[in-house]
Design a protein around this motif. Structure first.
Motif, PDB file in Angstrom:
ATOM      1  N   LEU A  74     -12.273  -2.848   3.843  1.00  0.00           N
ATOM      2  CA  LEU A  74     -11.638  -3.734   4.259  1.00  0.00           C
ATOM      3  C   LEU A  74     -10.579  -3.856   2.985  1.00  0.00           C
ATOM      4  O   LEU A  74      -9.071  -3.887   4.423  1.00  0.00           O
ATOM      5  N   LEU A  75     -10.300  -3.976   2.604  1.00  0.00           N
ATOM      6  CA  LEU A  75      -9.611  -3.922   1.437  1.00  0.00           C
ATOM      7  C   LEU A  75      -8.232  -3.049   1.451  1.00  0.00           C
ATOM      8  O   LEU A  75      -6.856  -3.283   0.933  1.00  0.00           O
ATOM      9  N   TYR A  76      -9.301  -1.590   1.678  1.00  0.00           N
ATOM     10  CA  TYR A  76      -8.213  -0.330   1.276  1.00  0.00           C
ATOM     11  C   TYR A  76      -7.288  -0.321   2.865  1.00  0.00           C
ATOM     12  O   TYR A  76      -6.100  -0.476   2.399  1.00  0.00           O
ATOM     13  N   PHE A  77      -7.332  -1.486   3.832  1.00  0.00           N
ATOM     14  CA  PHE A  77      -6.399  -1.230   4.202  1.00  0.00           C
ATOM     15  C   PHE A  77      -5.433  -2.641   4.913  1.00  0.00           C
ATOM     16  O   PHE A  77      -4.677  -3.086   5.263  1.00  0.00           O
ATOM     17  N   LEU A  78      -5.676  -3.366   3.592  1.00  0.00           N
ATOM     18  CA  LEU A  78      -4.995  -4.903   3.694  1.00  0.00           C
ATOM     19  C   LEU A  78      -3.926  -4.102   3.510  1.00  0.00           C
ATOM     20  O   LEU A  78      -2.102  -4.921   4.745  1.00  0.00           O
ATOM     21  N   PRO A  79      -3.235  -3.582   2.928  1.00  0.00           N
ATOM     22  CA  PRO A  79      -2.046  -3.431   1.890  1.00  0.00           C
ATOM     23  C   PRO A  79      -1.010  -3.084   3.837  1.00  0.00           C
ATOM     24  O   PRO A  79       0.328  -2.977   4.179  1.00  0.00           O
ATOM     25  N   PHE A  80      -1.262  -2.180   4.370  1.00  0.00           N
ATOM     26  CA  PHE A  80      -0.998  -1.898   5.618  1.00  0.00           C
ATOM     27  C   PHE A  80       0.194  -2.675   6.209  1.00  0.00           C
ATOM     28  O   PHE A  80       1.170  -2.242   6.426  1.00  0.00           O
ATOM     29  N   PRO A  81      -0.255  -4.244   6.585  1.00  0.00           N
ATOM     30  CA  PRO A  81       0.742  -4.788   7.379  1.00  0.00           C
ATOM     31  C   PRO A  81       1.534  -5.392   6.665  1.00  0.00           C
ATOM     32  O   PRO A  81       2.758  -5.869   7.341  1.00  0.00           O
ATOM     33  N   PHE A  82       1.432  -5.023   5.576  1.00  0.00           N
ATOM     34  CA  PHE A  82       2.403  -5.416   3.938  1.00  0.00           C
ATOM     35  C   PHE A  82       3.751  -4.472   3.986  1.00  0.00           C
ATOM     36  O   PHE A  82       5.036  -4.881   3.462  1.00  0.00           O
ATOM     37  N   ALA A  83       3.078  -2.988   3.530  1.00  0.00           N
ATOM     38  CA  ALA A  83       3.359  -2.161   2.998  1.00  0.00           C
ATOM     39  C   ALA A  83       4.316  -0.836   3.949  1.00  0.00           C
ATOM     40  O   ALA A  83       4.654   0.021   2.929  1.00  0.00           O
ATOM     41  N   GLY A  84       3.467  -1.023   4.631  1.00  0.00           N
ATOM     42  CA  GLY A  84       3.618  -0.141   5.078  1.00  0.00           C
ATOM     43  C   GLY A  84       3.278   1.495   4.548  1.00  0.00           C
ATOM     44  O   GLY A  84       1.911   1.290   4.983  1.00  0.00           O
ATOM     45  N   GLN A  85       3.306   2.499   4.874  1.00  0.00           N
ATOM     46  CA  GLN A  85       3.502   3.804   4.092  1.00  0.00           C
ATOM     47  C   GLN A  85       3.730   3.556   2.665  1.00  0.00           C
ATOM     48  O   GLN A  85       3.588   4.896   2.461  1.00  0.00           O
ATOM     49  N   SER A  86       4.711   3.225   2.681  1.00  0.00           N
ATOM     50  CA  SER A  86       5.625   2.893   1.045  1.00  0.00           C
ATOM     51  C   SER A  86       4.039   2.691   0.200  1.00  0.00           C
ATOM     52  O   SER A  86       4.632   2.095  -0.626  1.00  0.00           O
TER      53      SER A  86
END
Length: 636
Positions: A74-86
């Protein structure tokens, strides 16, 4: 409680894993900066690190492991909504968590799925791969995911193995000790049990017979008791002299370390081929030659790691380096790790420092020259961190394998030492306890035989007591291997009075102490028993004085007998027999023994008293029945 030197392997293993996580955090942070990530893109991916660290550092129940695995996912997917793929989005934490948390039949398929997903994600809309290099980019992402996942899994499993061996290093000793006790118990019962029963039968038979028949039965019993006594002494000597067999065969390096290192090396070789195909497109002869050399390097890694193999592999890594530095330098980290592992410090650290310094300079030289996308400082530092990680992995796998081997060997050495100590203890108990009982049986039997003609009534009393004396020897035989023999000074004093009186020796006894701690009581009783045995065997005593008194820090036993004169022309021995030496080898305290004025002989034993009533002092083993003293020496 402070840490001891025994904790060093465990602390060293955990420090290696912590350092590995630190290097991975460094690599992923600079890789994210190279991708253009902002502060959120650098920090949010680290949210999945704590549950992964928890999975890799501690052994949990299945339920806790599954929850931690779910948290990592779950925490692995956390950055996607905030940082996209950067950000550095490769799912290596998911791959590593699957291997650390799940059963093997589920973990490896999920690991492969995570690696494949890392390569497939570049094909989805919204993922910017390098134009025309989607395939190579996907392969690169798969390599990073597999590499980091295997690194975390391999190191964590080795650290857990070190932890388990460290925490259970005495279990094998306890198992070997129990097995040896059972074996020796059966051996002693077969060897001595039947003879003791035969002695008891003859003594009880003599008690019911007429004088002439009783005399014959007594003589048979006495002779059998003396033969059994000689066998007891011979068995005790054999137990002291015979070394126990090896508990286990030679220990080899853990297979997991070899497999993880081989897998990481194969991944690095694939990465070399990938880079080589990019920097030299269409140069198939060079590509084929490189592939052959890489296959040989991998084969050498699969062989037993001798010095010749290490030299050959090092040459194959170093010689092509000037020709294709942009690709072949991936293997330089493997060489550096082996150098760090096989060369003694501080030379190893100096050499590695020079190599790493040159390596970093090479990366910085490639900045802004469009060499393999190393076009800025974060990219150079991230790539340099990857080389440090491989070097550190090779070193850690070697060191952890060595720690496991040392710990495993220590477990077996502890087991062998425990067996040796147990054999020595049983040998001492055989000599000191069972030997005394058999000596008393033979002596009282001889006295009874002499009384048959002069005083039949008294002879009958003596004969009747022989059966119970042999029964006590049988109980002692069963207790010796069970570590349950416990002598008492009061009982031994009464027995000494009786056996000395039977031998025509006047016993003068003075006891000036109250109740004693169990350990001290047993120690004094054992010394008294052995001392009385020596009086009966080695002297022509008419009187024997036994005195027990308190001292400033403990208690003292003094045993003095006359009739110890040495015949003219012979040397005066300061010690007789091996019993006191046996006791002296197995307790704490002090014993002196030697001749005194005229024809007397003195045994003096002093023991410190425990601080608390009933407590034990270091070196006393009351349940063993034979505490010992660290040294036995003649008086000044």
């Amino acid at each position: 409680m402070g840490r001891t030197a025994d904790d060093l392997p465990l602390r060293l293993a955990r420090a290696m894993l912590w350092a590995s996580f630190g290097i991975l955090v460094y690599i992923r942070a600079f890789s994210a900066l190279d991708n253009g990530a902002g502060p959120l893109g650098v920090l949010l991916p680290m949210a999945s690190y704590p549950p992964l660290i928890a999975l890799s550092l501690w052994c949990w129940s299945p339920a806790v492991r599954y929850r931690l695995f779910a948290a990592v996912v779950l925490l692995y997917f956390l950055p996607f909504p905030f940082a996209g793929q950067s950000w550095d989005w490769m799912p290596w934490t998911v791959a590593a968590a699957a291997l650390c948390a799940l059963p093997t039949r589920i973990a490896w398929p999920l690991f492969v799925l995570s690696v494949a997903a890392a390569g497939a994600l570049v094909l989805l809309p919204g993922f910017d791969a390098y134009p025309g290099q989607e395939f190579q980019a996907g392969v690169g992402y798969m390599i990073v995911t597999a590499d980091d996942g295997l690194i975390v899994f391999g190191l964590s499993r080795l650290v857990m193995a070190v932890t388990r061996l460290h925490q259970t290093r005495e279990e094998l000793a306890r198992t070997a000790l129990s097995r040896e006790r059972l074996r020796l118990d059966g051996e002693l019962r077969r060897l001595l049990g039947g003879k003791l029963h035969a002695i008891a039968f003859r003594m009880r038979t003599a008690a019911r017979q007429e004088p002439e028949e009783a005399r014959r039965s007594l003589r048979e019993g006495i002779e059998l008791a003396r033969r059994t006594l000689a066998e007891v002494r011979g068995t005790a000597g054999a137990y002291r002299a015979d070394a126990p067999g090896k508990i286990s065969p030679r220990i080899e390096s853990p297979r997991l370390a070899r497999r993880v290192l081989l897998a990481v090396l194969v991944i690095q070789c694939l990465l070399v081929l990938k880079i080589l195909a990019y920097v030299r497109p269409g140069d198939w002869p060079a590509f084929a030659l490189a592939a052959v050399l890489l296959v040989v390097i991998v084969i050498l890694q699969m062989l037993p790691q001798s010095r010749a193999v290490l030299v050959a592999q090092s040459l194959l890594i170093l010689l092509p380096l000037p020709v294709v530095p942009d690709a072949w330098d991936r293997l330089l980290s493997v060489f550096t790790g082996k150098l760090l592992l096989n060369v003694r410090p501080p030379r190893s650290w100096a050499i590695v420092g020079v190599v790493l310094g040159g390596h970093l300079a090479w990366f910085l030289h490639r900045i802004d020259r469009n060499y393999l996308f190393i076009d800025d400082l974060p990219a150079a530092l991230a790539n340099f961190g990857g080389h440090i990680m491989i070097m550190w992995l090779v070193y850690c796998l070697g060191r952890l394998s060595g720690l496991l081997t040392v710990l495993e060997r220590t477990r077996h050495e502890l087991a062998e030492a425990a067996v040796r100590r147990e054999r020595a203890r049983i040998a001492g108990d055989l000599h000191d306890i069972l030997g005394y009982s058999l000596s008393a049986v033979a002596l009282k039997g001889e006295v009874a035989e002499h009384l048959l003609g002069a005083d039949p009534a008294r002879a009958r009393t003596q004969i009747a007591s022989l059966g119970s004396l042999v029964d006590r020897a049988l109980v002692e035989l069963g207790s010796i291997t069970g570590d349950r023999v416990e002598l008492r000074l009061g009982v031994e004093i009464d027995a000494a009075r009786e056996v000395l009186a039977d031998a025509g020796i006047e016993a003068v006894v003075r006891v000036e102490t109250g109740p004693l701690p169990s350990a001290v009581d047993t120690a004094l009783a054992t010394v008294l028993r052995e001392g009385v045995t020596n009086v009966l065997r080695h002297s022509q005593a008419r009187t024997c004085e036994i005195a027990v008194s308190g001292t400033a820090g403990g208690v003292r036993l003094r045993l003095v007998n006359d009739g110890a004169a040495v015949r003219e022309g012979s040397e005066r021995p300061e010690r007789r027999g091996t019993g006191l030496d046996s006791i002296a080898a197995r307790t704490s305290g002090r014993v002196t023994a030697g001749h005194r004025a005229e024809d007397s002989f003195e045994v003096l034993a002093e023991f410190p008293a425990p601080a608390e009533p009933g407590g034990g002092t270091e070196g006393f083993h009351p349940v063993a029945g034979t505490p010992a003293l660290p040294h036995l020496r003649p008086p000044a």
